[in-house]
Design a protein around this motif. Structure first.
Motif, PDB file in Angstrom:
ATOM      1  N   ARG A   8       5.938 -71.428  -3.693  1.00 29.85           N
ATOM      2  CA  ARG A   8       5.278 -71.554  -2.063  1.00 29.85           C
ATOM      3  C   ARG A   8       6.088 -69.768  -2.145  1.00 29.85           C
ATOM      4  O   ARG A   8       5.825 -68.883  -1.457  1.00 29.85           O
ATOM      5  N   ALA A   9       7.615 -70.301  -2.137  1.00 28.52           N
ATOM      6  CA  ALA A   9       8.123 -69.004  -2.261  1.00 28.52           C
ATOM      7  C   ALA A   9       8.093 -68.033  -3.069  1.00 28.52           C
ATOM      8  O   ALA A   9       7.595 -66.653  -2.450  1.00 28.52           O
ATOM      9  N   ILE A  10       7.864 -67.946  -4.200  1.00 31.30           N
ATOM     10  CA  ILE A  10       7.334 -66.830  -4.863  1.00 31.30           C
ATOM     11  C   ILE A  10       5.976 -66.138  -4.523  1.00 31.30           C
ATOM     12  O   ILE A  10       5.948 -65.066  -4.150  1.00 31.30           O
ATOM     13  N   ASP A 131       3.731 -64.767 -15.352  1.00 34.16           N
ATOM     14  CA  ASP A 131       5.320 -64.835 -15.654  1.00 34.16           C
ATOM     15  C   ASP A 131       5.600 -64.474 -17.750  1.00 34.16           C
ATOM     16  O   ASP A 131       4.643 -64.105 -17.967  1.00 34.16           O
ATOM     17  N   ARG A 132       6.520 -64.332 -17.956  1.00 34.35           N
ATOM     18  CA  ARG A 132       5.798 -63.653 -19.634  1.00 34.35           C
ATOM     19  C   ARG A 132       5.507 -64.770 -20.405  1.00 34.35           C
ATOM     20  O   ARG A 132       5.822 -64.086 -21.528  1.00 34.35           O
ATOM     21  N   GLU A 168       9.271 -62.796 -14.282  1.00 36.24           N
ATOM     22  CA  GLU A 168      10.336 -63.887 -15.748  1.00 36.24           C
ATOM     23  C   GLU A 168       9.801 -65.099 -15.397  1.00 36.24           C
ATOM     24  O   GLU A 168      10.146 -65.431 -16.654  1.00 36.24           O
ATOM     25  N   SER A 169       9.380 -65.475 -14.748  1.00 40.20           N
ATOM     26  CA  SER A 169       8.987 -67.188 -14.559  1.00 40.20           C
ATOM     27  C   SER A 169       8.560 -67.937 -13.086  1.00 40.20           C
ATOM     28  O   SER A 169       9.137 -67.224 -12.439  1.00 40.20           O
ATOM     29  N   VAL A 170       7.669 -68.563 -14.020  1.00 40.47           N
ATOM     30  CA  VAL A 170       6.719 -69.518 -13.197  1.00 40.47           C
ATOM     31  C   VAL A 170       7.183 -70.292 -12.808  1.00 40.47           C
ATOM     32  O   VAL A 170       6.470 -70.737 -14.006  1.00 40.47           O
ATOM     33  N   PRO A 171       7.162 -71.637 -11.547  1.00 38.46           N
ATOM     34  CA  PRO A 171       7.072 -73.129 -11.905  1.00 38.46           C
ATOM     35  C   PRO A 171       5.458 -73.634 -12.524  1.00 38.46           C
ATOM     36  O   PRO A 171       4.920 -72.596 -12.320  1.00 38.46           O
ATOM     37  N   ALA A 172       5.334 -74.507 -13.452  1.00 42.11           N
ATOM     38  CA  ALA A 172       4.613 -74.573 -14.729  1.00 42.11           C
ATOM     39  C   ALA A 172       3.850 -76.160 -14.048  1.00 42.11           C
ATOM     40  O   ALA A 172       5.497 -76.780 -14.625  1.00 42.11           O
ATOM     41  N   LEU A 173       3.098 -76.306 -13.637  1.00 40.37           N
ATOM     42  CA  LEU A 173       2.311 -77.911 -14.026  1.00 40.37           C
ATOM     43  C   LEU A 173       2.121 -78.314 -14.843  1.00 40.37           C
ATOM     44  O   LEU A 173       1.306 -77.029 -15.437  1.00 40.37           O
TER      45      LEU A 173
END
Length: 195
Positions: A8-10, A131-132, A168-173
């Motif tokens: 949500r923040a991203i 993300d990367r 660089e990174s996003v959380p992944a579920l």
């Protein structure tokens, strides 16, 4: 911070940045995205491309849709279903779009079913960030994560983004589906994430 809050923040930060873009700038960036996408070998040789009609501050896809259609490419567009899954229909030019749910535009005419996306040689998807590793952050409904499970291995799945949205990174579920490339106005970034 848990993964949902981090997503949500991203999402909030990037959507706020998008909101600062004017209509003329979005059109200019959309033209650059069109040119980048059309120059990809997979798109240049595709007989069928799944794409979407951009809305609001999303990277503009209108010129890309027109260019594909004028090349004789069969263009599939999503139709949002009540359960947030995606059905698909065939694009028949700008005048063939009708109002759909949630302010979206969708193709008029027959529906191909949720598995219709499997016919596409290339799938171009919306994203808020990538993300990367090729992990895609969407709007949070899971519609494209479901649809991408139906795309055969080896097909190019690419997200259309503005510069600065490759992060660089996003959380992944576990249910999140990666993309094989991100297309931005300044370039194409490929990943080993798909196929």
């Amino acid at each position: 911070m848990d993964q949902f809050r981090e997503k949500r923040a991203i999402r909030s930060r990037i959507l706020a940045n998008r909101a600062t873009l004017g209509a003329a700038e979005r059109r200019t960036l959309g033209a650059a995205l069109r040119d980048r996408a059309l120059a990809l070998p997979e798109v240049a040789h595709a007989g069928c491309v799944a794409c979407y009609v951009s809305v609001g501050s999303e990277p503009d896809t209108r010129e890309l849709l027109t260019a594909l259609y004028e090349r004789g490419v069969r263009v599939l567009l999503p139709v949002l279903l009540p359960d947030l899954d995606l059905d698909w229909g065939v694009y028949a030019g700008e005048g063939s779009l009708t109002a759909g749910g949630r302010g979206l535009l969708e193709p008029a005419g027959d529906r191909l079913g949720v598995s219709g996306v499997a016919a596409a040689d290339v799938v171009l998807v919306p994203a808020v960030a990538v993300d990367r590793r090729g992990m895609r952050l969407g709007r949070g409904g899971g519609s494209y994560d479901r649809a991408l499970t139906r795309v055969p291995p080896g097909r190019l799945v690419a997200a259309l983004l503005y510069d600065g949205e490759l992060v660089e990174s996003v959380p992944a579920l576990p249910h999140d589906q990666p993309v094989g490339a991100a297309i931005t106005p300044s370039g194409v970034h490929r990943f080993d994430a798909r196929g």
